[in-house]
Design an enzyme around this catalytic site. Structure first.
Site, mmCIF file in Angstrom:
data_model
loop_
_atom_site.group_PDB
_atom_site.id
_atom_site.type_symbol
_atom_site.label_atom_id
_atom_site.label_comp_id
_atom_site.label_asym_id
_atom_site.label_seq_id
_atom_site.Cartn_x
_atom_site.Cartn_y
_atom_site.Cartn_z
ATOM 1 N N ASP A 1 8.851 -31.675 46.537
ATOM 2 C CA ASP A 1 8.344 -30.339 46.883
ATOM 3 C C ASP A 1 9.340 -29.251 46.470
ATOM 4 O O ASP A 1 9.577 -28.293 47.214
ATOM 5 C CB ASP A 1 8.076 -30.232 48.388
ATOM 6 C CG ASP A 1 7.176 -31.338 48.913
ATOM 7 O OD1 ASP A 1 6.373 -31.870 48.118
ATOM 8 O OD2 ASP A 1 7.273 -31.673 50.106
ATOM 9 N N ASP B 1 13.076 -29.257 48.199
ATOM 10 C CA ASP B 1 12.838 -27.852 48.584
ATOM 11 C C ASP B 1 13.842 -26.894 47.930
ATOM 12 O O ASP B 1 14.397 -26.019 48.584
ATOM 13 C CB ASP B 1 12.882 -27.686 50.106
ATOM 14 C CG ASP B 1 11.766 -28.415 50.813
ATOM 15 O OD1 ASP B 1 10.948 -29.060 50.137
ATOM 16 O OD2 ASP B 1 11.706 -28.351 52.048
#
Length: 343
Positions: free
Chosen positions: A196, A174
């Protein structure tokens, strides 16, 4: 008076000076060749500027501006959680040198705050952009929590419109986040991460960027709102990985929300990219709503014949929908000038 001079193109200059009490607070935005502008504030870790803390420099900027407030950041490592507040629109940061001008912290989602609560994913960022019309150039945004820390953002963008050029975003899970309804233009920049590491619901155009995977995982986790025309568009980007990353171990993306939209236009993909390309996050229904597409991918990771059946290989006519002009052209703040160099 100590000055650092930024040569912009050939003639215009941004002069970053440590200011005396008599120095004017007015800004002079560069609009054409031949004009000069003095930085409104200089941040220097060694004490040769107006501030040693970037947050202090931001706090000193007037609220509710309609013209840019230029902050020049000298080389150094600045360990502090930094926030551009909602009241501070039109903040323009320029670093002295990308790799040597580092804004860093090491929070992560499960870390405890002084009050005992957790920071959470969105609260773990090293840098928060809440103000509108934010621009950054030649800066490294970093989260050093480490590859095993879980969610740990380098940057969290909630301001409506922002632009980044010649920047680095360093982290693992992230790394880069931008919220729904926001717009970002990211040019000539480097983004690294594991899982991600580019995520959220914004409209973002990544132009000639390098995306570096730090382990097997997923590059994007878009959460594009259903009624939003565009999500992420990667234009002429290069997808690389650290040497120890195995072949076919990194997915181009998985949908954090059902209507994720991610497009790769003429991008070069190394062998670490999964031959299947895309993942449905374990939810087959996502295959009906997510829009994942490529146009003229190249490299060992561009295994077009092996992509999942629910992704798309665009024709030339279809790819024209995803140009800079269509996706982001008039929706992001512009840079001062091209080809900023430091002398």
């Amino acid at each position: 008076m100590l000055c650092s001079i930024l040569l912009i193109a050939i003639y215009p200059t941004l002069i970053a000076c440590s200011k005396s009490a008599e120095t004017s607070d007015e800004t002079t935005p560069i609009e054409e060749e031949g004009k000069t502008i003095k930085a409104d504030a200089v941040v220097a870790a060694d004490g040769t500027g107006d501030f040693t803390s970037l947050q202090d420099a931001i706090n000193a900027a007037p609220n509710n501006r309609t013209e840019y407030y230029y902050i020049y950041i000298k080389k150094g490592t600045y360990k502090e959680v930094i926030t551009i507040p909602q009241t501070k629109d039109y903040i323009y940061l320029i670093g002295e040198e990308t790799a040597m001008t580092v804004l860093t912290y090491d929070n992560y989602a499960s870390r405890r705050k002084p009050d005992g609560s957790e920071y959470g994913t969105s609260g773990s960022a090293s840098f928060f952009v809440q103000g509108n019309h934010f621009v950054a150039e030649k800066i490294t945004f970093e989260n050093t929590a480490g590859i095993d820390a879980g969610q740990a953002l380098a940057i969290n963008i909630s301001g409506a419109r922002s632009s980044f050029r010649n920047c680095r975003f360093l982290g693992h899970q992230d790394t880069w986040y931008a919220g729904n309804g926001t717009y970002q233009y990211v040019k000539d920049s480097f983004i690294e991460g594991s899982v991600d590491f580019i995520f959220g619901g914004s409209t973002a155009f990544f132009d000639h960027c390098q995306l570096e995977s730090t382990r097997n995982g997923y590059i994007t986790a878009a959460s594009t709102p259903e009624d939003q025309t565009y999500g992420y568009v990667f234009h002429h980007c290069t997808l690389t990985a650290r040497p120890e990353i195995t072949s076919s171990s990194v997915y181009l993306g998985r949908p954090w929300r059902p209507n994720a939209k991610v497009i790769f236009i003429e991008c070069a993909m190394d062998k670490h990219i999964q031959q299947a390309g895309w993942h449905n996050w374990g939810k087959p229904d996502n295959e009906k709503t997510a829009f994942y597409a490529e146009y003229k991918s190249t490299g060992a990771g561009a295994s077009i014949d092996n992509r999942v059946s629910w992704s798309h290989q665009l024709t030339m006519e279809e790819a024209k929908r995803f140009t800079y002009e269509n996706v982001i052209g008039d929706q992001h703040p512009k840079f001062v000038m091209e080809k900023i160099q430091i002398n």
